[in-house]
Design a protein around this motif. Sequence first.
Motif, PDB file in Angstrom:
ATOM      1  N   HIS A  40     -38.345 -76.685-122.567  1.00 29.11           N
ATOM      2  CA  HIS A  40     -37.483 -77.858-122.557  1.00 29.11           C
ATOM      3  C   HIS A  40     -36.686 -78.036-123.851  1.00 29.11           C
ATOM      4  N   ASP A  41     -37.232 -77.645-124.983  1.00 22.74           N
ATOM      5  CA  ASP A  41     -36.631 -77.972-126.269  1.00 22.74           C
ATOM      6  C   ASP A  41     -36.327 -76.762-127.136  1.00 22.74           C
ATOM      7  N   MET A  42     -36.656 -75.578-126.676  1.00 18.09           N
ATOM      8  CA  MET A  42     -36.490 -74.384-127.492  1.00 18.09           C
ATOM      9  C   MET A  42     -35.537 -73.408-126.795  1.00 18.09           C
ATOM     10  N   ALA A  43     -34.941 -72.551-127.579  1.00 20.34           N
ATOM     11  CA  ALA A  43     -34.075 -71.514-127.028  1.00 20.34           C
ATOM     12  C   ALA A  43     -34.244 -70.246-127.849  1.00 20.34           C
ATOM     13  N   ARG A  44     -34.286 -69.107-127.162  1.00 17.53           N
ATOM     14  CA  ARG A  44     -34.298 -67.840-127.898  1.00 17.53           C
ATOM     15  C   ARG A  44     -32.999 -67.739-128.691  1.00 17.53           C
ATOM     16  N   THR A  45     -33.143 -67.480-129.987  1.00 20.86           N
ATOM     17  CA  THR A  45     -32.012 -67.504-130.907  1.00 20.86           C
ATOM     18  C   THR A  45     -32.172 -66.385-131.927  1.00 20.86           C
ATOM     19  N   VAL A  46     -31.073 -65.711-132.242  1.00 17.39           N
ATOM     20  CA  VAL A  46     -31.096 -64.656-133.255  1.00 17.39           C
ATOM     21  C   VAL A  46     -30.751 -65.283-134.605  1.00 17.39           C
ATOM     22  N   ILE A  47     -31.640 -65.065-135.584  1.00 18.97           N
ATOM     23  CA  ILE A  47     -31.437 -65.609-136.919  1.00 18.97           C
ATOM     24  C   ILE A  47     -31.577 -64.500-137.964  1.00 18.97           C
ATOM     25  N   ILE A  48     -31.152 -64.825-139.181  1.00 21.19           N
ATOM     26  CA  ILE A  48     -31.489 -64.011-140.345  1.00 21.19           C
ATOM     27  C   ILE A  48     -32.102 -64.941-141.388  1.00 21.19           C
ATOM     28  N   GLU A  49     -33.049 -64.391-142.139  1.00 22.26           N
ATOM     29  CA  GLU A  49     -33.692 -65.150-143.212  1.00 22.26           C
ATOM     30  C   GLU A  49     -33.239 -64.688-144.589  1.00 22.26           C
ATOM     31  N   LYS A  50     -32.500 -63.566-144.621  1.00 18.38           N
ATOM     32  CA  LYS A  50     -31.878 -63.085-145.845  1.00 18.38           C
ATOM     33  C   LYS A  50     -30.787 -62.101-145.463  1.00 18.38           C
ATOM     34  N   ALA A  51     -29.855 -61.885-146.376  1.00 17.54           N
ATOM     35  CA  ALA A  51     -28.774 -60.940-146.117  1.00 17.54           C
ATOM     36  C   ALA A  51     -29.318 -59.516-146.102  1.00 17.54           C
ATOM     37  N   GLY A  52     -28.700 -58.664-145.294  1.00 17.89           N
ATOM     38  CA  GLY A  52     -29.135 -57.271-145.260  1.00 17.89           C
ATOM     39  C   GLY A  52     -28.619 -56.531-144.052  1.00 17.89           C
ATOM     40  N   GLY A  53     -29.332 -55.472-143.695  1.00 18.44           N
ATOM     41  CA  GLY A  53     -28.939 -54.627-142.585  1.00 18.44           C
ATOM     42  C   GLY A  53     -29.300 -55.226-141.244  1.00 18.44           C
ATOM     43  N   ALA A  54     -29.051 -54.446-140.194  1.00 11.41           N
ATOM     44  CA  ALA A  54     -29.314 -54.928-138.843  1.00 11.41           C
ATOM     45  C   ALA A  54     -30.787 -55.236-138.613  1.00 11.41           C
ATOM     46  N   ASP A  55     -31.671 -54.629-139.400  1.00  8.12           N
ATOM     47  CA  ASP A  55     -33.099 -54.899-139.255  1.00  8.12           C
ATOM     48  C   ASP A  55     -33.464 -56.335-139.623  1.00  8.12           C
ATOM     49  N   GLU A  56     -32.572 -57.047-140.314  1.00  8.48           N
ATOM     50  CA  GLU A  56     -32.856 -58.435-140.681  1.00  8.48           C
ATOM     51  C   GLU A  56     -32.678 -59.400-139.512  1.00  8.48           C
ATOM     52  N   LEU A  57     -32.094 -58.946-138.414  1.00  5.96           N
ATOM     53  CA  LEU A  57     -31.898 -59.804-137.253  1.00  5.96           C
ATOM     54  C   LEU A  57     -33.237 -60.058-136.569  1.00  5.96           C
ATOM     55  N   LYS A  58     -33.563 -61.321-136.343  1.00  4.94           N
ATOM     56  CA  LYS A  58     -34.827 -61.706-135.720  1.00  4.94           C
ATOM     57  C   LYS A  58     -34.562 -62.598-134.516  1.00  4.94           C
ATOM     58  N   LEU A  59     -35.253 -62.332-133.433  1.00  4.25           N
ATOM     59  CA  LEU A  59     -35.151 -63.158-132.230  1.00  4.25           C
ATOM     60  C   LEU A  59     -36.340 -64.110-132.200  1.00  4.25           C
ATOM     61  N   VAL A  60     -36.063 -65.399-132.300  1.00  3.50           N
ATOM     62  CA  VAL A  60     -37.113 -66.401-132.428  1.00  3.50           C
ATOM     63  C   VAL A  60     -36.892 -67.523-131.427  1.00  3.50           C
ATOM     64  N   ASP A  61     -37.920 -68.330-131.239  1.00  2.00           N
ATOM     65  CA  ASP A  61     -37.778 -69.587-130.509  1.00  2.00           C
ATOM     66  C   ASP A  61     -37.299 -70.643-131.500  1.00  2.00           C
ATOM     67  N   TRP A  62     -36.192 -71.294-131.177  1.00  2.00           N
ATOM     68  CA  TRP A  62     -35.513 -72.180-132.126  1.00  2.00           C
ATOM     69  C   TRP A  62     -35.292 -73.549-131.480  1.00  2.00           C
ATOM     70  N   PRO A  63     -35.522 -74.636-132.205  1.00  2.00           N
ATOM     71  CA  PRO A  63     -35.314 -75.964-131.620  1.00  2.00           C
ATOM     72  C   PRO A  63     -33.853 -76.192-131.235  1.00  2.00           C
ATOM     73  N   VAL A  64     -33.618 -76.871-130.123  1.00  2.00           N
ATOM     74  CA  VAL A  64     -32.261 -77.176-129.673  1.00  2.00           C
ATOM     75  C   VAL A  64     -31.909 -78.634-129.938  1.00  2.00           C
ATOM     76  N   GLY A  65     -32.648 -79.556-129.378  1.00  2.00           N
ATOM     77  CA  GLY A  65     -32.404 -80.971-129.633  1.00  2.00           C
ATOM     78  C   GLY A  65     -31.316 -81.568-128.761  1.00  2.00           C
ATOM     79  N   GLU A  66     -30.943 -82.801-129.075  1.00  2.00           N
ATOM     80  CA  GLU A  66     -29.939 -83.542-128.321  1.00  2.00           C
ATOM     81  C   GLU A  66     -28.672 -83.692-129.166  1.00  2.00           C
ATOM     82  N   PRO A  67     -27.500 -83.741-128.517  1.00  2.00           N
ATOM     83  CA  PRO A  67     -26.252 -83.869-129.270  1.00  2.00           C
ATOM     84  C   PRO A  67     -26.086 -85.251-129.883  1.00  2.00           C
ATOM     85  N   GLY A  68     -25.597 -85.283-131.112  1.00  2.85           N
ATOM     86  CA  GLY A  68     -25.247 -86.532-131.768  1.00  2.85           C
ATOM     87  C   GLY A  68     -23.776 -86.835-131.569  1.00  2.85           C
ATOM     88  N   PRO A  69     -23.257 -87.836-132.255  1.00  4.44           N
ATOM     89  CA  PRO A  69     -21.838 -88.161-132.134  1.00  4.44           C
ATOM     90  C   PRO A  69     -20.956 -86.957-132.445  1.00  4.44           C
TER      91      PRO A  69
END
Length: 365
Positions: A40-69
């Motif tokens: 209900h509240d999470m989405a698979r999302t690709v993130i990086i935690e530091k700059a670098g090569g393609a190996d830095e790409l991580k697929l994680v569960d990431w909070p989505v939330g509700e839209p604000g103004p």
Amino acid sequence: MRIADWEIPSAGIAFHRGLAFIPRQSPHGDRDHAMNEREHDMARTVIIEKAGGADELKLVDWPVGEPGPGEIRIRHMACGLNFIDVYQRTGLYPLAYPHALGMEAAGIVEAVGEGVTHLKAGDRAAYAATPPGAYAEARVMPASQVCPLPDGISFEDAASIMLQGMTVEYLFHRVWPLEAGQTVLFHAAAGGVGLLACQWARSEGIRLIGTAGTDEKCRLAMENGASACINYRDSDFVAEVKALTDGKGVDVVMDGVGKDTFAPSLDCLKPLGMMMSFGNASGPVEPVSLLTLAAKGSLKLTRTTLFTFLADHARCQDMARHLFDKVESGAIKVNIGQRFPLDQVAEAHRALEGRQTTGSTILTL
């Protein structure tokens, strides 16, 4: 919530195709609750935690939330892949970490925040927009640069053309007053932006001379509207351009390659010509002396970015409508050369960096 705040036991991390899959847990370790929360509240999302090569790409569960103004929540159906994503991953364009990547996607609006009037829940929509975060199943984002998507354009086609197509739109219509009968030199003419530029030029009566790295790519550019295409690995493109223009040179150079092509491109321009630098695929351009521009014929030079043009809501929407009109009229045919599942995003980045792609590349969900 930041990745650093999550409780992630090292034993719970799985790796697949160079990506780290990090399971989301509740603060109390209740895995059933966590699974329900993800639905209900999470989405698979690709993130990086530091700059670098393609190996830095991580697929994680990431909070989505509700839209604000001024925001929307959108469920993506496809995401686009572009060189700006590589620049951000490598740190050429710095981000605050951890950060999701991706600037372009298409999908269905799930909810809108206060003040959003051009979109509503259930609308088909597409965008090229800041901040990064499009490599995801869903996200909350500013609504200003998200555009209603006509029913006649598929989600995959839209995800492949928003950033590249609106780049071509501004290059041909908002930087310099190009006219029918003028000549443009366009580097990387068989890439995603290049193939759209070939078609756009043909539809506007503009002569486009392309460059590409193989004979096959040159043929592809010419099939899409280039009047000529030079294999820069086999030929001196400056000499070829001069020959194709009876020694006069071109009116405009559009260069998304950068370091490798910038200096010789100045020699391809006729006096008073315009050099449009809009990318760094081969690396950033080194500083240039204004006296060089004077000596080569009072040349004009600009370094543009798409998001300067998209920052104004009305202009962004107008650019998107212009692009969609070109697609729906048949003047622009979308060329998706590669599709990668979201969990193969590292492979997609390597292919793009290695110049192993033609046309556009999308991530499928």
